[in-house]
Design a protein around this motif. Structure first.
Motif, PDB file in Angstrom:
ATOM      1  N   THR A 106       0.823  -1.207   0.000  1.00 27.69           N
ATOM      2  CA  THR A 106       0.000   0.000   0.000  1.00 27.69           C
ATOM      3  C   THR A 106       0.856   1.256   0.000  1.00 27.69           C
ATOM      4  OG1 THR A 106      -1.707  -1.183   1.232  1.00 27.69           O
ATOM      5  CG2 THR A 106      -1.821   1.218   1.243  1.00 27.69           C
ATOM      6  N   GLU A 107       1.921   1.248   0.820  1.00 25.49           N
ATOM      7  CA  GLU A 107       2.802   2.404   0.871  1.00 25.49           C
ATOM      8  C   GLU A 107       3.521   2.605  -0.455  1.00 25.49           C
ATOM      9  OE1 GLU A 107       2.971   4.534   3.252  1.00 25.49           O
ATOM     10  OE2 GLU A 107       1.578   3.462   4.557  1.00 25.49           O
ATOM     11  N   LEU A 108       3.929   1.524  -1.062  1.00 23.80           N
ATOM     12  CA  LEU A 108       4.592   1.634  -2.363  1.00 23.80           C
ATOM     13  C   LEU A 108       3.661   2.216  -3.408  1.00 23.80           C
ATOM     14  CD1 LEU A 108       6.554  -1.752  -2.435  1.00 23.80           C
ATOM     15  CD2 LEU A 108       7.456   0.531  -1.952  1.00 23.80           C
ATOM     16  N   CYS A 109       2.400   1.836  -3.372  1.00 22.57           N
ATOM     17  CA  CYS A 109       1.423   2.371  -4.320  1.00 22.57           C
ATOM     18  C   CYS A 109       1.188   3.860  -4.086  1.00 22.57           C
ATOM     19  CB  CYS A 109       0.113   1.594  -4.208  1.00 22.57           C
ATOM     20  SG  CYS A 109       0.208  -0.128  -4.756  1.00 22.57           S
ATOM     21  N   ILE A 110       1.094   4.262  -2.817  1.00 30.27           N
ATOM     22  CA  ILE A 110       0.889   5.678  -2.492  1.00 30.27           C
ATOM     23  C   ILE A 110       2.074   6.508  -2.961  1.00 30.27           C
ATOM     24  CG2 ILE A 110       0.719   7.303  -0.577  1.00 30.27           C
ATOM     25  CD1 ILE A 110      -1.005   5.273   0.870  1.00 30.27           C
ATOM     26  N   GLN A 111       3.276   6.003  -2.742  1.00 35.60           N
ATOM     27  CA  GLN A 111       4.455   6.724  -3.212  1.00 35.60           C
ATOM     28  C   GLN A 111       4.463   6.856  -4.733  1.00 35.60           C
ATOM     29  OE1 GLN A 111       7.921   4.794  -1.606  1.00 35.60           O
ATOM     30  NE2 GLN A 111       7.209   4.984   0.529  1.00 35.60           N
ATOM     31  N   HIS A 112       4.032   5.838  -5.410  1.00 37.33           N
ATOM     32  CA  HIS A 112       3.973   5.890  -6.869  1.00 37.33           C
ATOM     33  C   HIS A 112       2.921   6.910  -7.337  1.00 37.33           C
ATOM     34  CE1 HIS A 112       4.326   4.409 -10.991  1.00 37.33           C
ATOM     35  NE2 HIS A 112       3.002   4.428 -11.049  1.00 37.33           N
ATOM     36  N   ILE A 113       1.786   6.959  -6.667  1.00 45.46           N
ATOM     37  CA  ILE A 113       0.742   7.934  -7.029  1.00 45.46           C
ATOM     38  C   ILE A 113       1.249   9.350  -6.817  1.00 45.46           C
ATOM     39  CG2 ILE A 113      -1.521   8.815  -6.344  1.00 45.46           C
ATOM     40  CD1 ILE A 113      -2.331   5.930  -5.754  1.00 45.46           C
ATOM     41  N   ILE A 114       1.936   9.596  -5.698  1.00 41.37           N
ATOM     42  CA  ILE A 114       2.460  10.933  -5.424  1.00 41.37           C
ATOM     43  C   ILE A 114       3.494  11.341  -6.467  1.00 41.37           C
ATOM     44  CG2 ILE A 114       3.791  12.291  -3.762  1.00 41.37           C
ATOM     45  CD1 ILE A 114       2.507  10.570  -1.555  1.00 41.37           C
ATOM     46  N   LYS A 115       4.359  10.402  -6.836  1.00 42.43           N
ATOM     47  CA  LYS A 115       5.419  10.700  -7.787  1.00 42.43           C
ATOM     48  C   LYS A 115       4.872  11.005  -9.173  1.00 42.43           C
ATOM     49  CE  LYS A 115       9.730   8.772  -9.612  1.00 42.43           C
ATOM     50  NZ  LYS A 115      10.647   7.589  -9.589  1.00 42.43           N
ATOM     51  N   ASN A 116       3.777  10.378  -9.555  1.00 42.06           N
ATOM     52  CA  ASN A 116       3.236  10.538 -10.905  1.00 42.06           C
ATOM     53  C   ASN A 116       1.898  11.283 -10.909  1.00 42.06           C
ATOM     54  OD1 ASN A 116       5.099   8.572 -12.634  1.00 42.06           O
ATOM     55  ND2 ASN A 116       4.647   7.546 -10.700  1.00 42.06           N
ATOM     56  N   PHE A 117       1.642  12.077  -9.865  1.00 41.70           N
ATOM     57  CA  PHE A 117       0.337  12.725  -9.753  1.00 41.70           C
ATOM     58  C   PHE A 117       0.103  13.737 -10.865  1.00 41.70           C
ATOM     59  CE2 PHE A 117      -3.021  15.334  -7.952  1.00 41.70           C
ATOM     60  CZ  PHE A 117      -3.811  14.384  -7.340  1.00 41.70           C
TER      61      PHE A 117
ATOM     62  N   ASN B 153       1.017  13.652 -13.999  1.00 41.53           N
ATOM     63  CA  ASN B 153       0.652  13.004 -15.259  1.00 41.53           C
ATOM     64  C   ASN B 153      -0.551  12.083 -15.119  1.00 41.53           C
ATOM     65  OD1 ASN B 153       2.918  14.209 -16.522  1.00 41.53           O
ATOM     66  ND2 ASN B 153       4.243  12.567 -15.736  1.00 41.53           N
ATOM     67  N   ASN B 154      -0.754  11.534 -13.927  1.00 47.26           N
ATOM     68  CA  ASN B 154      -1.857  10.600 -13.720  1.00 47.26           C
ATOM     69  C   ASN B 154      -2.463  10.855 -12.335  1.00 47.26           C
ATOM     70  OD1 ASN B 154      -3.663   8.495 -14.016  1.00 47.26           O
ATOM     71  ND2 ASN B 154      -2.178   6.929 -13.384  1.00 47.26           N
ATOM     72  N   PRO B 155      -3.284  11.897 -12.199  1.00 42.49           N
ATOM     73  CA  PRO B 155      -3.831  12.218 -10.874  1.00 42.49           C
ATOM     74  C   PRO B 155      -4.894  11.212 -10.436  1.00 42.49           C
ATOM     75  CG  PRO B 155      -4.724  13.691 -12.539  1.00 42.49           C
ATOM     76  CD  PRO B 155      -3.696  12.851 -13.234  1.00 42.49           C
TER      77      PRO B 155
ATOM     78  N   LEU C 281       2.347  22.008  -7.955  1.00 40.64           N
ATOM     79  CA  LEU C 281       1.694  21.302  -9.051  1.00 40.64           C
ATOM     80  C   LEU C 281       0.886  22.270  -9.900  1.00 40.64           C
ATOM     81  CD1 LEU C 281       0.422  18.066  -7.255  1.00 40.64           C
ATOM     82  CD2 LEU C 281       2.222  18.215  -8.977  1.00 40.64           C
ATOM     83  N   PRO C 282       0.718  22.022 -11.195  1.00 43.91           N
ATOM     84  CA  PRO C 282      -0.063  22.920 -12.049  1.00 43.91           C
ATOM     85  C   PRO C 282      -1.504  23.030 -11.577  1.00 43.91           C
ATOM     86  CG  PRO C 282       1.231  21.377 -13.374  1.00 43.91           C
ATOM     87  CD  PRO C 282       1.345  20.912 -11.959  1.00 43.91           C
ATOM     88  N   LEU C 283      -2.057  24.243 -11.657  1.00 40.26           N
ATOM     89  CA  LEU C 283      -3.435  24.457 -11.233  1.00 40.26           C
ATOM     90  C   LEU C 283      -4.413  23.691 -12.104  1.00 40.26           C
ATOM     91  CD1 LEU C 283      -3.427  28.269 -10.408  1.00 40.26           C
ATOM     92  CD2 LEU C 283      -3.325  26.337  -8.839  1.00 40.26           C
ATOM     93  N   ALA C 284      -4.057  23.425 -13.341  1.00 43.76           N
ATOM     94  CA  ALA C 284      -4.941  22.641 -14.198  1.00 43.76           C
ATOM     95  C   ALA C 284      -5.169  21.247 -13.640  1.00 43.76           C
ATOM     96  CB  ALA C 284      -4.353  22.555 -15.605  1.00 43.76           C
ATOM     97  N   VAL C 285      -4.244  20.758 -12.827  1.00 47.84           N
ATOM     98  CA  VAL C 285      -4.372  19.426 -12.218  1.00 47.84           C
ATOM     99  C   VAL C 285      -5.119  19.494 -10.897  1.00 47.84           C
ATOM    100  CG1 VAL C 285      -3.076  17.449 -11.329  1.00 47.84           C
ATOM    101  CG2 VAL C 285      -2.273  18.646 -13.379  1.00 47.84           C
ATOM    102  N   THR C 286      -4.830  20.501 -10.082  1.00 48.64           N
ATOM    103  CA  THR C 286      -5.311  20.512  -8.701  1.00 48.64           C
ATOM    104  C   THR C 286      -6.583  21.334  -8.479  1.00 48.64           C
ATOM    105  OG1 THR C 286      -3.890  22.413  -8.208  1.00 48.64           O
ATOM    106  CG2 THR C 286      -2.959  20.213  -7.872  1.00 48.64           C
TER     107      THR C 286
END
Length: 501
Positions: free
Chosen positions: A80-91, A93-95, A116-121
């Motif tokens: 689970t932690e590995l997945c969360i780290q991957h999501i944060i790292k690639n947020f 491009n893939n939010p 992070l770009p405002l278009a994403v957040t």
């Protein structure tokens, strides 16, 4: 004797060469079968080994010991932690956020970058803690209470304000502002822009002396000094309620020029159309922008019968009597509650126009005319209006060349008016007799809470006694707030005692 010592020395390594496996096996057999008769031990000579079987038995007895004594299986990260780290790292491009469990969303949001770009957040993240980190990352001082207590609203309002303040007409691409509208239109309710830049004026080519002597300079066109037109931007902000503008340049230093602070007629007409079309606008401020009578009339004409406007601030400009008459007309054709014309050029005729509108007005609660020059003629007109007005609570007439005649009429107002709670007469020429008149009017007043008489030539004794009456009124107001529906106590109702002579 020597032979005996040599024999014992040679026998020691023979005994130590016995394998540990054989010792354990012998001990097991002894314990399982009981005591056995002694047998002569067959100890092999040192040079002989039991071959491959003996080495295998020794290797089976070995145990692996980690070089790191703190190593443990618990230090391996969970999937689970590995997945969360991957999501944060690639947020970027893939939010991925809404699909996660609430506790996992909080972990992701707490580690996302504030850059992070405002278009994403913008339309994806509503967490206030994330937007708080974004605000503190950009601005060291943030007053979230001024933005409705919302960090997300604070971020978008200040971000848009910064873009407008640094927009250079004919140089900056308008898409920089317009592309932000889909992201911030739901959050921006207030814009305070204390700087609007004019276009950059490049020096023209040098002209020859013959052309200058022939008088051809007058044929050249004036460079454009119009500022950014806010119509398209404001039209896209569907929740805008407050607009505060200053047409000028901050921190120009040695590059000061008069046209840096020029509010042109084209700016005026464009702004008038902008505020007229904004039906959600409740507060409009245009200060320190050299607005004269003609431009004030253009702006006020666009605000007649505005459905939502409650506050108009045109202070620190060049508005005279004609502009004041336009403001008086606005009082009769709007729901205005606050009018601020401080530090302008309003004189007695303008004050008389405002007084005529004030006598019949039922909405205005605050009028600020400080630092004008209405004199006693204008002050007396306002005092007459206050005898019939039943809604005004705050009146600021500081620095208007008022004297005893105005104070005499105001004392009559104080004895009959029950709505005024604050009057400012500072920096006038009320005088000793004017102070006594005001004290006499205050003796019958139970609602006024503030009366500023600083630098108005009032006697110290009169000012002290007026202050005592004001203290009694404030205490009575506090008691009414604490105990609504109950009568005042007799001590408070009778007011302060007069000092013994």
């Amino acid at each position: 004797m020597q032979e005996t010592l040599a024999t014992s020395t040679l026998s020691a390594p023979r005994r130590s060469s016995i394998s540990t496996q054989e010792m354990f096996s012998t001990a097991d057999q002894t314990s399982s079968t009981g005591p056995q008769p002694s047998r002569p031990s067959n100890i092999p000579p040192p040079g002989k080994s039991k071959g491959w079987n003996s080495g295998t038995k020794l290797r089976r007895m070995r145990r692996i010991i980690a070089e790191d004594p703190e190593w443990s299986l618990a230090t391996v990260p969970l999937l689970t932690e590995l997945c969360i780290q991957h999501i944060i790292k690639n947020f970027q491009n893939n939010p991925i956020l809404k699909q996660l469990l609430p506790e996992h969303q909080q972990k992701v949001l707490s580690h996302l970058s504030p850059e992070l770009p405002l278009a994403v957040t913008a339309n994806l993240i509503d967490d206030e803690n994330y937007w708080r980190r974004c605000c503190m990352h950009r601005w060291p001082v943030c007053h979230v209470a001024r933005h409705g207590g919302s960090w997300k609203r604070l971020f978008f309002e200040r971000h848009l304000e910064n873009l407008i303040k640094h927009f250079i007409p004919s140089t900056t691409d308008p898409a920089v502002l317009l592309d932000l509208l889909p992201l911030c239109r739901s959050y921006v309710r207030r814009l305070r822009v204390d700087q609007l830049l004019p276009p950059v004026q490049l020096p023209g080519p040098p002209r020859s002396g013959e052309l200058s002597d022939s008088g051809s300079e007058g044929e050249t066109e004036e460079p454009a000094t119009d500022h950014y037109q806010l119509r398209d931007l404001v039209a896209g902000l569907s929740h805008l309620e407050e607009l505060d503008l200053v047409y000028g340049v901050k921190d120009c230093g040695m590059n000061f020029e008069g046209n840096l602070f020029l509010f042109t007629y084209r700016d005026c007409h464009s702004l008038a159309a902008t505020i007229k079309a904004c039906h959600t606008l409740k507060i409009f401020r245009l200060t320190r922008s050299k607005v004269d009578d003609d431009k004030a009339r253009i702006l006020i004409r666009s605000l007649l019968n505005h459905p939502a406007l409650e506050e108009l601030d045109l202070s620190h400009n060049l508005i005279g009597d004609r502009g004041a008459r336009a403001a008086a007309k606005l009082l009769s054709h709007s729901h205005l509650r606050v009018l601020n014309l401080a530090n302008n050029q309003v004189r007695a005729p303008g004050a008389q126009s405002l007084a005529h509108a004030l006598a019949h007005n039922t909405n205005l609660i605050s009028l600020n005319l400080r630092l004008n020059c209405i004199e006693d003629e204008g002050g007396q007109a306002l005092a007459h209006a206050l005898q019939t007005n039943k809604c005004l609570t705050t009146l600021h007439l500081g620095g208007n060349e008022l004297s005893e005649p105005t104070a005499t009429l105001l004392s009559q107002v104080l004895s009959v008016n029950t709505t005024l709670t604050s009057i400012n007469l500072s920096c006038n020429h009320i005088g000793l007799d004017g102070g006594k008149q005001l004290l006499e009017g205050m003796s019958d007043n139970k609602t006024l809470l503030e009366l500023d008489l600083r630098l108005s030539d009032v006697a110290q004794e009169s000012e002290y006694l007026i202050g005592q009456v004001l203290c009694a009124n404030r205490e009575a107001a506090r008691q009414r707030t604490l105990n609504p529906g109950h009568l005042m106590s007799p001590v408070i109702a009778k007011g302060p005692e007069k000092p013994a002579r």
